[in-house]
Write an enzyme that holds these catalytic residues in place. Structure first.
Site, PDB file in Angstrom:
ATOM      1  CG  HIS A  26      13.300  -6.289  -0.174  1.00 27.45           C
ATOM      2  ND1 HIS A  26      12.931  -7.416  -1.066  1.00 27.45           N
ATOM      3  CD2 HIS A  26      14.628  -6.139  -0.095  1.00 27.45           C
ATOM      4  CE1 HIS A  26      14.366  -8.041  -1.303  1.00 27.45           C
ATOM      5  NE2 HIS A  26      15.183  -7.123  -0.780  1.00 27.45           N
ATOM      6  CE1 TYR A  27       5.081  -5.318  -0.607  1.00 28.72           C
ATOM      7  CE2 TYR A  27       4.920  -3.032  -1.322  1.00 28.72           C
ATOM      8  CZ  TYR A  27       4.544  -4.422  -1.405  1.00 28.72           C
ATOM      9  OH  TYR A  27       3.703  -5.034  -2.142  1.00 28.72           O
ATOM     10  CB  THR A  28       7.947  -5.808   5.834  1.00 28.52           C
ATOM     11  OG1 THR A  28       7.031  -4.741   6.251  1.00 28.52           O
ATOM     12  CG2 THR A  28       9.368  -5.518   6.237  1.00 28.52           C
ATOM     13  CD  GLU A  91      12.405  -7.293   3.202  1.00 32.44           C
ATOM     14  OE1 GLU A  91      11.346  -6.314   3.187  1.00 32.44           O
ATOM     15  OE2 GLU A  91      12.513  -8.301   2.686  1.00 32.44           O
ATOM     16  CG  HIS A 133      12.032  -7.916  -4.135  1.00 39.12           C
ATOM     17  ND1 HIS A 133      11.154  -8.646  -3.250  1.00 39.12           N
ATOM     18  CD2 HIS A 133      12.726  -8.853  -4.669  1.00 39.12           C
ATOM     19  CE1 HIS A 133      11.523  -9.566  -3.264  1.00 39.12           C
ATOM     20  NE2 HIS A 133      12.573  -9.994  -4.140  1.00 39.12           N
ATOM     21  CG  ASP A 143       8.959  -5.858  -2.602  1.00 38.60           C
ATOM     22  OD1 ASP A 143       8.648  -6.670  -3.497  1.00 38.60           O
ATOM     23  OD2 ASP A 143       9.769  -6.295  -1.712  1.00 38.60           O
TER      24      ASP A 143
END
Length: 254
Positions: A26-28, A91, A133, A143
């Site tokens: 994921h990215y945050t 993340e 994700h 993401d």
């Protein structure tokens, strides 16, 4: 690179039903790493991940890998509809498309690769189940996005990557887009479904098809993220499927 994990426990987890065999990146998607870490540890937020990787390469450990973190949400990959139960979530700190999406620093990418190596040394996670994700939830997530270096991750031995030859692209010719029907669309949709996406087989290039193609492009055809299945997108899909199939056969034989 050796990892020095920083403990940052989150209360947001529950029990697993089986060992994890999916890795979700994921990215945050928040303005700072500090804000993301605070949210992932907030019991009121009811979200978490197993790890957070900062832009400078620091790695925070939030939830034990043996527990089910709450990072994936609604989605599906290769028939698995409770991805949280089957996965480990990482993340990666980045403001995302909403707050100024930017390239992932080298130190951060190196830490993600090292962390992935360590995770896979403990669990059996096939390359075809190292996903974004956006792969499991194309209709609601972007993401870690088209700037994440999936090629570098695969080059380090984690995940699938394929770059088709020019003649292979040319042999397919043209493109498919919303409103198209016929055998080309049947093959495309079947291929995406076989790879792992929730898109069901069919003969019409509809909005769901375009959404899924866009997710595929974010991961494997990053220079074009428009939901249009041009020759390179389709040739790449065929190649990635071949790699995934070969991995599956090798796994059975071993």
């Amino acid at each position: 690179m050796p990892l020095d994990l920083i403990d940052a426990p989150s209360p947001n987890f529950d029990a697993r039903r089986a060992p994890p065999d999916i890795l979700v990146l994921h990215y945050t998607g928040m303005q700072t790493g500090e804000a993301a870490l605070a949210r992932l540890r907030d019991p009121e937020a009811k979200v978490s991940a197993h790890y957070v990787v900062e832009e400078d390469g620091r790695v925070f450990a939030l939830v034990p890998e043996e527990r089910r973190a709450w990072h994936a949400g609604r989605g599906v990959w290769q028939g698995e509809t409770d991805v949280n139960a089957a996965s480990i979530g990482i993340e990666i700190v980045n403001p995302g498309h909403e707050f100024g999406y930017r390239p992932f620093p080298d130190a951060q990418v190196a830490a993600v690769i090292a962390l992935t190596s360590e995770i896979r040394s403990r669990w059996s996670i096939p390359d075809a189940r190292i996903i974004a994700h956006s792969d499991l939830a194309p209709d609601r997530k972007e993401d870690p996005g088209e700037l994440f270096p999936w090629k570098a991750l695969a080059g380090a031995g984690h995940g699938l990557w394929f770059e088709p030859a020019a003649e292979r692209i040319a042999a397919l010719g043209g493109f498919l887009q919303i409103g198209d029907e016929g055998i080309g669309v049947v093959v495309l949709r079947a291929g995406l479904h076989r790879l792992g996406y929730g898109l069901q087989p069919g003969s019409t290039y509809d909005e769901d098809t375009a959404t899924t193609v866009r997710a595929f492009q974010r991961h494997w055809r990053q220079s074009r993220v428009d939901g249009v299945a041009d020759g390179e997108t389709r040739a790449t899909l065929m190649g990635v499927l071949q790699l995934a199939t070969a991995e599956s056969v090798t796994g059975v034989l071993n």
